[in-house]
Scaffold this active site. Structure first.
Site, PDB file in Angstrom:
ATOM      1  N   TYR A 107      20.108  26.037  62.549  1.00  0.00           N
ATOM      2  CA  TYR A 107      21.631  26.222  62.356  1.00  0.00           C
ATOM      3  C   TYR A 107      22.320  25.675  63.647  1.00  0.00           C
ATOM      4  O   TYR A 107      23.289  24.643  63.571  1.00  0.00           O
ATOM      5  CB  TYR A 107      22.430  27.334  62.051  1.00  0.00           C
ATOM      6  N   TYR A 164      28.513  32.977  54.862  1.00  0.00           N
ATOM      7  CA  TYR A 164      27.742  32.601  53.346  1.00  0.00           C
ATOM      8  C   TYR A 164      27.263  33.452  52.023  1.00  0.00           C
ATOM      9  O   TYR A 164      26.785  34.661  53.077  1.00  0.00           O
ATOM     10  CB  TYR A 164      26.546  32.056  54.115  1.00  0.00           C
ATOM     11  N   PRO A 173      25.315  19.711  51.642  1.00  0.00           N
ATOM     12  CA  PRO A 173      26.556  20.761  52.540  1.00  0.00           C
ATOM     13  C   PRO A 173      26.171  21.951  53.311  1.00  0.00           C
ATOM     14  O   PRO A 173      26.933  22.700  54.503  1.00  0.00           O
ATOM     15  CB  PRO A 173      27.516  20.386  52.296  1.00  0.00           C
ATOM     16  N   HIS A 194      31.892  29.119  68.405  1.00  0.00           N
ATOM     17  CA  HIS A 194      30.923  30.226  67.630  1.00  0.00           C
ATOM     18  C   HIS A 194      30.173  30.884  67.774  1.00  0.00           C
ATOM     19  O   HIS A 194      28.902  30.069  67.628  1.00  0.00           O
ATOM     20  CB  HIS A 194      30.957  30.210  66.238  1.00  0.00           C
ATOM     21  N   LYS A 209      24.531  19.788  58.167  1.00  0.00           N
ATOM     22  CA  LYS A 209      23.168  19.104  59.147  1.00  0.00           C
ATOM     23  C   LYS A 209      24.428  18.153  58.798  1.00  0.00           C
ATOM     24  O   LYS A 209      23.210  16.576  59.535  1.00  0.00           O
ATOM     25  CB  LYS A 209      21.782  19.486  58.490  1.00  0.00           C
TER      26      LYS A 209
HETATM   27  P1  FAS Z   1      29.735   8.206  55.832  1.00  0.00           P
HETATM   28  O1  FAS Z   1      29.582   8.136  54.802  1.00  0.00           O
HETATM   29  O2  FAS Z   1      30.306   9.746  56.433  1.00  0.00           O
HETATM   30  O3  FAS Z   1      30.297   6.238  56.374  1.00  0.00           O
HETATM   31  C1  FAS Z   1      29.907   5.393  55.693  1.00  0.00           C
HETATM   32  C2  FAS Z   1      31.127   3.959  55.909  1.00  0.00           C
HETATM   33  O4  FAS Z   1      30.637   3.354  55.600  1.00  0.00           O
HETATM   34  C3  FAS Z   1      32.429   5.206  55.074  1.00  0.00           C
HETATM   35  O5  FAS Z   1      33.407   4.724  56.258  1.00  0.00           O
HETATM   36  C4  FAS Z   1      31.951   3.668  54.166  1.00  0.00           C
HETATM   37  O6  FAS Z   1      33.645   3.441  53.547  1.00  0.00           O
HETATM   38  C5  FAS Z   1      31.437   2.339  54.715  1.00  0.00           C
HETATM   39  N1  FAS Z   1      30.645   1.487  53.809  1.00  0.00           N
HETATM   40  C6  FAS Z   1      29.681   1.816  52.267  1.00  0.00           C
HETATM   41  N2  FAS Z   1      29.963   0.901  52.356  1.00  0.00           N
HETATM   42  C7  FAS Z   1      30.268  -0.185  52.983  1.00  0.00           C
HETATM   43  C8  FAS Z   1      29.910  -1.307  52.228  1.00  0.00           C
HETATM   44  N3  FAS Z   1      29.187  -2.379  52.145  1.00  0.00           N
HETATM   45  N4  FAS Z   1      30.802  -2.629  53.984  1.00  0.00           N
HETATM   46  C9  FAS Z   1      30.975  -1.632  54.890  1.00  0.00           C
HETATM   47  N5  FAS Z   1      31.610  -0.675  54.779  1.00  0.00           N
HETATM   48  C10 FAS Z   1      30.656   0.096  53.994  1.00  0.00           C
HETATM   49  N6  FAS Z   1      28.460  17.184  55.518  1.00  0.00           N
HETATM   50  C11 FAS Z   1      28.147  18.347  56.662  1.00  0.00           C
HETATM   51  O7  FAS Z   1      27.788  18.885  57.448  1.00  0.00           O
HETATM   52  N7  FAS Z   1      29.325  19.038  56.226  1.00  0.00           N
HETATM   53  C12 FAS Z   1      29.525  18.906  55.110  1.00  0.00           C
HETATM   54  O8  FAS Z   1      30.869  19.918  54.720  1.00  0.00           O
HETATM   55  C13 FAS Z   1      30.212  18.480  54.411  1.00  0.00           C
HETATM   56  N8  FAS Z   1      30.376  17.538  53.016  1.00  0.00           N
HETATM   57  C14 FAS Z   1      30.895  16.369  52.727  1.00  0.00           C
HETATM   58  C15 FAS Z   1      32.008  15.944  51.440  1.00  0.00           C
HETATM   59  C16 FAS Z   1      31.591  15.041  50.596  1.00  0.00           C
HETATM   60  C17 FAS Z   1      32.436  14.659  49.327  1.00  0.00           C
HETATM   61  C18 FAS Z   1      30.142  14.076  51.306  1.00  0.00           C
HETATM   62  C19 FAS Z   1      30.730  12.350  50.400  1.00  0.00           C
HETATM   63  C20 FAS Z   1      29.626  14.691  52.119  1.00  0.00           C
HETATM   64  C21 FAS Z   1      30.461  15.264  53.427  1.00  0.00           C
HETATM   65  N9  FAS Z   1      28.891  15.963  53.814  1.00  0.00           N
HETATM   66  C22 FAS Z   1      29.113  16.846  54.776  1.00  0.00           C
HETATM   67  C23 FAS Z   1      28.494  15.220  55.034  1.00  0.00           C
HETATM   68  C24 FAS Z   1      29.290  14.014  56.021  1.00  0.00           C
HETATM   69  O9  FAS Z   1      29.611  14.530  56.571  1.00  0.00           O
HETATM   70  C25 FAS Z   1      27.954  12.708  55.913  1.00  0.00           C
HETATM   71  O10 FAS Z   1      26.956  13.314  56.315  1.00  0.00           O
HETATM   72  C26 FAS Z   1      28.654  12.181  57.275  1.00  0.00           C
HETATM   73  O11 FAS Z   1      30.071  11.488  56.403  1.00  0.00           O
HETATM   74  C27 FAS Z   1      27.840  11.122  57.705  1.00  0.00           C
HETATM   75  O12 FAS Z   1      28.348  10.567  58.306  1.00  0.00           O
HETATM   76  P2  FAS Z   1      27.821   8.568  58.517  1.00  0.00           P
HETATM   77  O13 FAS Z   1      26.331   8.502  58.008  1.00  0.00           O
HETATM   78  O14 FAS Z   1      29.179   7.469  59.767  1.00  0.00           O
HETATM   79  O15 FAS Z   1      28.194   7.663  56.600  1.00  0.00           O
HETATM   80  C1  PHB Z   2      33.012  23.242  56.541  1.00  0.00           C
HETATM   81  O1  PHB Z   2      33.556  23.829  56.764  1.00  0.00           O
HETATM   82  O2  PHB Z   2      33.733  22.324  56.139  1.00  0.00           O
HETATM   83  C2  PHB Z   2      31.534  23.778  55.978  1.00  0.00           C
HETATM   84  C3  PHB Z   2      30.738  24.360  57.565  1.00  0.00           C
HETATM   85  C4  PHB Z   2      30.091  25.367  56.267  1.00  0.00           C
HETATM   86  C5  PHB Z   2      29.037  24.371  55.958  1.00  0.00           C
HETATM   87  C6  PHB Z   2      29.516  23.857  55.332  1.00  0.00           C
HETATM   88  C7  PHB Z   2      31.274  23.191  55.660  1.00  0.00           C
HETATM   89  O3  PHB Z   2      27.423  24.512  55.566  1.00  0.00           O
END
Ligand code: FAS
Ligand code: PHB
Length: 406
Positions: free
Chosen positions: A387, A203, A295, A77, A299
């Protein structure tokens, strides 16, 4: 067990780090609380910064992403749309900063990572329980855990906490400084097997609240609407969601909206959170284990990638060059980039969302901000710079300090 690096958490941060370390000939063990399938089933981020795309390509993780979009590959994009009430403007990344972003879901990134770990032959234990960390202030830290009903222990040189915002690692940093900012709302997100409403993300900031139109591919759309912080998914029927989304979009976009049944529906609370420092002795923290962003700025996933690139570079310097300046600089250098992403995510959230206690003055400030973006190329370039992703500060890491304004 004995290894060089124990990684806790196999989300994007932990699994990318394991792949990068294996590629550098540094043995590691990866521990994950959930099953692989559970991790692969989580619907999360969608936008990859330019730097993240480069990291995936350099690590030979971009084969599926770089297929043509029509064959299910990623979707580059060049810009993004912003709408205030019913006015619109476009931020043209390619023109302003000569960078673009990639639409490639976190679930796809995670699948590519898990496939790579299989090929790498990484020791990856999922469904572990009762993980605990010991002796972090010695050069032989230990991790104990339950796996298949057996209590086990790993001794290593380093422990990397990649266990997200509900993990155990962060609690092992004594004298931790925590910075937190909660938002009085959440995001309700849905996936629908419908064509996206536009070629690019939109957005939308409206009197009724924020909305975001995103996508995964030509027949899979991702939409979000701002909802009350205490809303539950059951409060939102598909009909209520589609009606609210259309009400918040400019008419010419709402008219194009193709609705359909949601195949995923979830609510994400919004908060900004940073825990400092990102190190204690032989424990380093990376990704959501150290910081969480709303989100809005896309980032979270990208910060996890940049932290891990810095950790891998620091450990390569430790093992291959006997140089510990990079690992000693890691926390400060990573935090310098983290805080800039936290700021941008906070700024874009504040600009586009409807705050319950908002005054008429606040609404005028939001309108003035949009007006400045519409009328100033410099303002749009600053938006595009943030961004599409600020540089990953590897030079600062090797220089042993974060770059500060002269
Ligand atoms: P993660 O949370 O992805 O991974 C951590 C891992 O550690 C998990 O698999 C967990 O099961 C494991 N873990 C936890 N405790 C443990 C333990 N005691 N022992 C062993 N393993 C353990 N970011 C965006 O940029 N855009 C979005 O739209 C977006 N939507 C999101 C929606 C939700 C519901 C959530 C929670 C986050 C969202 N995020 C989004 C942010 C997300 O993408 C995170 O930034 C990203 O997953 C970060 O990656 P990790 O640091 O690997 O953490
Ligand atoms: C998504 O596609 O899930 C998405 C895109 C942009 C954002 C957050 C989530 O800022």
């Amino acid at each position: 067990m004995r290894t060089r690096v124990t990684i806790i958490g196999a989300g994007p941060a932990g699994s990318l780090l394991a792949h990068l370390l294996q590629g550098a000939g540094i043995d590691c063990v990866l521990l994950e609380r959930r099953s692989r399938d559970y991790v692969l089933g989580r619907i999360r981020a969608g936008v990859l910064e330019a730097g993240t795309v480069g990291v995936l390509r350099d690590a030979d993780l971009a084969g599926r992403m770089d297929r043509p979009r029509e064959d299910g590959g990623g979707d580059p994009h060049d810009g993004v749309g912003l709408a205030l009430d019913h006015g619109r403007l476009r931020i043209d990344f390619a023109d302003l900063v000569d960078r673009r972003v990639m639409l490639w879901g976190q679930t796809e990134v995670q699948r590519d990572l898990y496939d790579a770990l299989e090929v790498d032959g990484t020791t990856f234990l999922d469904r572990v329980d009762e993980v605990d960390l010991h002796d972090l202030d010695t050069d032989r830290p230990r991790v104990t855990f339950l796996h298949d009903g057996t209590r086990q222990q790993i001794t290593s040189d380093w422990v990397i906490g990649c266990d997200g915002s509900h993990g155990v690692s962060s609690g092992h940093v004594p004298d931790q400084r925590v910075f937190e900012h909660s938002y009085p709302f959440g995001w309700l997100g849905i996936l629908s097997e419908t064509p996206p409403v536009d070629d690019e993300l939109v957005y939308a900031s409206h009197e009724r609240g924020f909305a975001l139109c995103s996508m995964r591919h030509a027949m899979l759309s991702r939409y979000y609407v701002q909802c009350e912080a205490d809303d539950r998914v059951d409060d939102w029927s598909d009909d209520r969601f589609w009606t609210e989304l259309a009400d918040r979009l400019p008419d010419e976009i709402a008219e194009r909206l193709v609705t359909g049944p949601s195949i995923e529906k979830s609510i994400t609370p919004l908060r900004s959170f940073v825990a400092e420092p990102m190190r204690h002795g032989r424990l380093l923290l990376a990704g959501d284990a150290a910081h969480v962003v709303p989100p809005t700025g896309a980032k979270g996933l990208n910060l996890a990638v940049s932290d891990v690139v810095l950790v891998a570079a620091a450990l390569r310097a430790h093992y291959h060059e006997g140089d510990d300046d990079p690992v000693d600089a890691y926390s400060d250098v990573a935090l310098s980039r983290v805080w800039k992403a936290v700021r941008f995510s906070w700024w874009l959230t504040t600009l586009t969302h409807r705050f319950p206690d908002r005054s008429p003055f606040d609404r005028r400030i939001q309108a003035a901000e949009f007006d400045h973006l519409a009328s100033s190329r410099n303002a749009r370039a600053t938006f595009a710079d943030n961004y599409t992703g600020l540089p990953i500060p590897l030079d600062d890491l090797h220089a042993g300090r974060p770059r500060v304004a002269a």
